[in-house]
Design a protein around this motif. Structure first.
Motif, short mmCIF file in Angstrom:
data_model
loop_
_atom_site.label_atom_id
_atom_site.label_comp_id
_atom_site.label_asym_id
_atom_site.label_seq_id
_atom_site.Cartn_x
_atom_site.Cartn_y
_atom_site.Cartn_z
N SER A 39 0.81 -1.30 -0.03
CA SER A 39 -0.21 0.03 -0.08
C SER A 39 0.62 1.37 0.00
O SER A 39 0.28 2.34 -0.52
N GLN A 40 2.27 1.21 0.48
CA GLN A 40 3.11 2.49 0.49
C GLN A 40 4.01 2.30 -0.56
O GLN A 40 4.89 3.20 -0.83
N LEU A 41 3.79 1.48 -1.60
CA LEU A 41 4.76 1.47 -2.68
C LEU A 41 4.58 2.80 -3.55
O LEU A 41 5.68 3.18 -4.13
N GLY A 42 3.38 3.38 -3.54
CA GLY A 42 3.29 4.57 -4.40
C GLY A 42 3.96 5.66 -3.72
O GLY A 42 4.46 6.31 -4.69
N LEU A 43 4.29 5.82 -2.53
CA LEU A 43 5.19 6.91 -1.87
C LEU A 43 6.59 6.77 -2.38
O LEU A 43 7.20 7.63 -2.61
N VAL A 44 6.91 5.59 -2.58
CA VAL A 44 8.47 5.43 -2.68
C VAL A 44 8.46 5.70 -4.20
O VAL A 44 9.32 6.30 -4.88
N ILE A 45 7.58 5.20 -5.00
CA ILE A 45 7.55 5.61 -6.50
C ILE A 45 7.45 6.95 -6.79
O ILE A 45 8.42 7.69 -7.63
N SER A 46 6.78 7.75 -6.12
CA SER A 46 6.55 9.32 -6.16
C SER A 46 8.11 9.73 -5.62
O SER A 46 8.48 11.03 -6.13
N SER A 47 8.50 9.35 -4.68
CA SER A 47 9.96 9.90 -4.35
C SER A 47 10.86 9.61 -5.23
O SER A 47 11.86 10.59 -5.34
N TYR A 48 10.90 8.64 -6.01
CA TYR A 48 11.70 8.28 -6.88
C TYR A 48 11.55 9.45 -8.20
O TYR A 48 12.54 10.21 -8.70
N TYR A 49 10.34 9.91 -8.55
CA TYR A 49 9.92 10.67 -9.51
C TYR A 49 10.73 12.10 -8.95
O TYR A 49 11.21 12.88 -9.73
N GLU A 50 10.49 12.41 -7.71
CA GLU A 50 10.82 13.73 -7.17
C GLU A 50 12.32 13.95 -7.17
O GLU A 50 13.00 14.78 -7.61
N THR A 51 12.93 12.73 -7.03
CA THR A 51 14.56 12.59 -6.92
C THR A 51 15.07 12.96 -8.29
O THR A 51 16.04 13.73 -8.58
N ILE A 52 14.30 12.14 -9.35
CA ILE A 52 14.88 12.31 -10.66
C ILE A 52 14.65 13.66 -11.04
O ILE A 52 15.74 14.33 -11.85
N ASP A 53 13.63 14.34 -10.97
CA ASP A 53 13.27 15.86 -11.21
C ASP A 53 14.54 16.73 -10.33
O ASP A 53 15.11 17.60 -11.33
N VAL A 54 14.98 16.56 -9.32
CA VAL A 54 16.01 17.15 -8.69
C VAL A 54 17.43 16.99 -9.41
O VAL A 54 18.30 17.78 -9.35
N LEU A 55 17.61 15.64 -9.70
CA LEU A 55 18.94 15.34 -10.40
C LEU A 55 18.88 15.75 -11.88
O LEU A 55 20.05 16.15 -12.28
N GLN A 56 17.64 15.81 -12.64
CA GLN A 56 17.87 16.58 -13.72
C GLN A 56 17.98 18.07 -13.57
O GLN A 56 18.86 18.61 -14.34
N ALA A 57 17.57 19.02 -12.76
CA ALA A 57 17.85 20.36 -12.47
C ALA A 57 19.06 20.47 -11.87
O ALA A 57 19.76 21.37 -12.47
N SER A 58 19.78 19.53 -11.32
CA SER A 58 21.34 19.66 -11.09
C SER A 58 22.26 19.16 -11.89
O SER A 58 23.28 19.03 -11.65
N ASN A 59 21.85 18.70 -13.18
CA ASN A 59 22.67 18.15 -14.07
C ASN A 59 23.56 17.04 -13.70
O ASN A 59 24.47 16.70 -13.89
N GLN A 60 22.85 16.09 -12.74
CA GLN A 60 23.61 14.82 -12.28
C GLN A 60 23.25 13.75 -13.25
O GLN A 60 22.38 13.00 -12.76
N ARG A 61 23.53 13.71 -14.29
CA ARG A 61 22.94 12.72 -15.30
C ARG A 61 23.29 11.19 -14.91
O ARG A 61 22.54 10.60 -15.11
N SER A 62 24.25 10.97 -14.37
CA SER A 62 24.67 9.56 -14.04
C SER A 62 24.07 9.20 -12.93
O SER A 62 23.48 7.82 -13.01
N LEU A 63 23.63 9.89 -11.91
CA LEU A 63 22.78 9.55 -10.86
C LEU A 63 21.43 9.66 -11.36
O LEU A 63 20.61 8.60 -10.70
N LYS A 64 21.02 10.36 -12.30
CA LYS A 64 19.79 10.24 -12.60
C LYS A 64 19.42 8.70 -13.57
O LYS A 64 18.60 8.32 -13.41
N VAL A 65 20.42 8.51 -14.27
CA VAL A 65 20.45 7.19 -15.09
C VAL A 65 20.19 6.16 -13.91
O VAL A 65 19.25 5.15 -14.14
N GLN A 66 20.81 5.97 -12.96
CA GLN A 66 20.98 5.04 -11.93
C GLN A 66 19.39 5.19 -11.28
O GLN A 66 18.69 4.16 -10.84
N ALA A 67 18.84 6.15 -11.07
CA ALA A 67 17.61 6.29 -10.47
C ALA A 67 16.62 6.01 -11.57
O ALA A 67 15.26 5.28 -11.10
#
Length: 314
Positions: A39-67
């Motif tokens: 039931s809390q899997l959606g929270l983890v998925i949404s956290s991943y999406y937010e993390t990817i947006d942050v990595l995209q904004a900070s130009n952390q391409r390698s970490l974004k690929v891992q995420a």
């Protein structure tokens, strides 16, 4: 004293880790952690999406690929294959810095006009060398694993597209053999080639989040089996050598080492490389190139005793 817990009280999983210095350990969940409720899997998925947006904004391409890679695996587990496919395709595009790589990768590759290896005729393009120069070692490893997962979990019903993904994965895995060490370039030269050292000074699997040895080995074996089923036996010869290096040299796994060597004998036989197949059988019989934990008291294999010609029907 007596330790008591407040039964019936459970804490919710928060987006940020708890501060253990402020933890009172009054509930079971603060002492013993169970697997994440579905039931809390959606929270983890949404956290991943937010993390990817942050990595995209900070130009952390390698970490974004891992995420993106990890998020795709999580989405497959959640049964959202369409979203997983989108994440993995985006990860491949970020690795190559090119749009729609999954369908346009054949446009890449360095044109080869002369034969670079006496073991085989010249090929039109050397994709593996071009991939290595474009995306580097980590890009080849990540891209190979992602392509294999797309073939295994997404392109299940489309044989042609699944084979195309496996070929892309195979060429990316071969990119690891295009480094400064003089590994053969022609696939058929790997019929008897043993990899003793892959990347000197580089620990491929030191960071489990960047490259998980279990996941890489599983993806590589899937590609080998899938291409073998499609009768693409030449292209998998380097993959067999690479897989054997991983399971024997790094994992020290005797069972998987024997498994892949038996498969190699089958592949060599289908290619009519009978002398190489016999050589591999003899190597197994003698216990050569096995993981190092084999008991040293095992009897060494002596010289091959040839049968008289009359017994061979000559």
């Amino acid at each position: 004293g007596k330790v008591e817990f407040c039964l019936g009280t459970e804490e919710m999983h928060m987006p940020t880790p708890p501060d253990l210095s402020q933890e009172h350990f009054r509930v079971f969940s603060s002492v013993e952690k169970s697997k994440l409720p579905y039931s809390q899997l959606g929270l983890v998925i949404s956290s991943y999406y937010e993390t990817i947006d942050v990595l995209q904004a900070s130009n952390q391409r390698s970490l974004k690929v891992q995420a993106l890679h990890q998020l795709g695996s999580l989405l497959v587990f959640a049964g959202k294959k369409r979203a997983a496919f989108k994440c993995w395709c985006q990860a491949l595009d970020d690795i190559f810095r090119k749009q729609d790589v999954l369908h346009t990768w054949k446009e890449l590759g360095t044109t080869v006009t002369n034969a670079t290896n006496s073991c085989s005729p010249p090929r039109s393009k050397d994709y593996s060398e071009e991939f290595l120069s474009r995306v580097g070692i980590w890009g080849c490893l990540q891209g190979a694993e992602i392509s294999a997962k797309i073939a295994q979990f997404i392109k299940v019903l489309d044989v042609e597209k699944r084979s195309n993904c496996c070929i892309l994965s195979a060429l990316l895995f071969q990119g690891l053999l295009r480094t400064t060490l003089p590994h053969p370039k022609a696939e058929r030269c790997y019929a008897q080639y043993e990899i003793t050292q892959l990347l000197p000074g580089i620990e491929l699997f030191s960071d489990i989040y960047r490259a998980n040895i279990c996941s890489v080995v599983a993806s590589l074996y899937y590609v080998i089996r899938e291409l073998h089923f499609a009768k693409q036996n030449i292209i998998i010869l380097p993959l067999l050598a690479l897989y054997q290096y991983f399971v024997a040299g790094i994992c020290q796994d005797l069972v998987r080492n024997l498994e892949v060597r038996i498969l190699k004998i089958e592949v060599l036989t289908e290619l009519s490389f009978f002398s190489e197949a016999f050589h591999e059988i003899f190597q197994i019989f003698c216990g050569k190139h096995m993981p190092s934990f084999i008991p040293t008291s095992s009897r060494a294999c002596g010289k091959v005793k040839m049968l008289p010609q009359k017994f061979l029907g000559i």
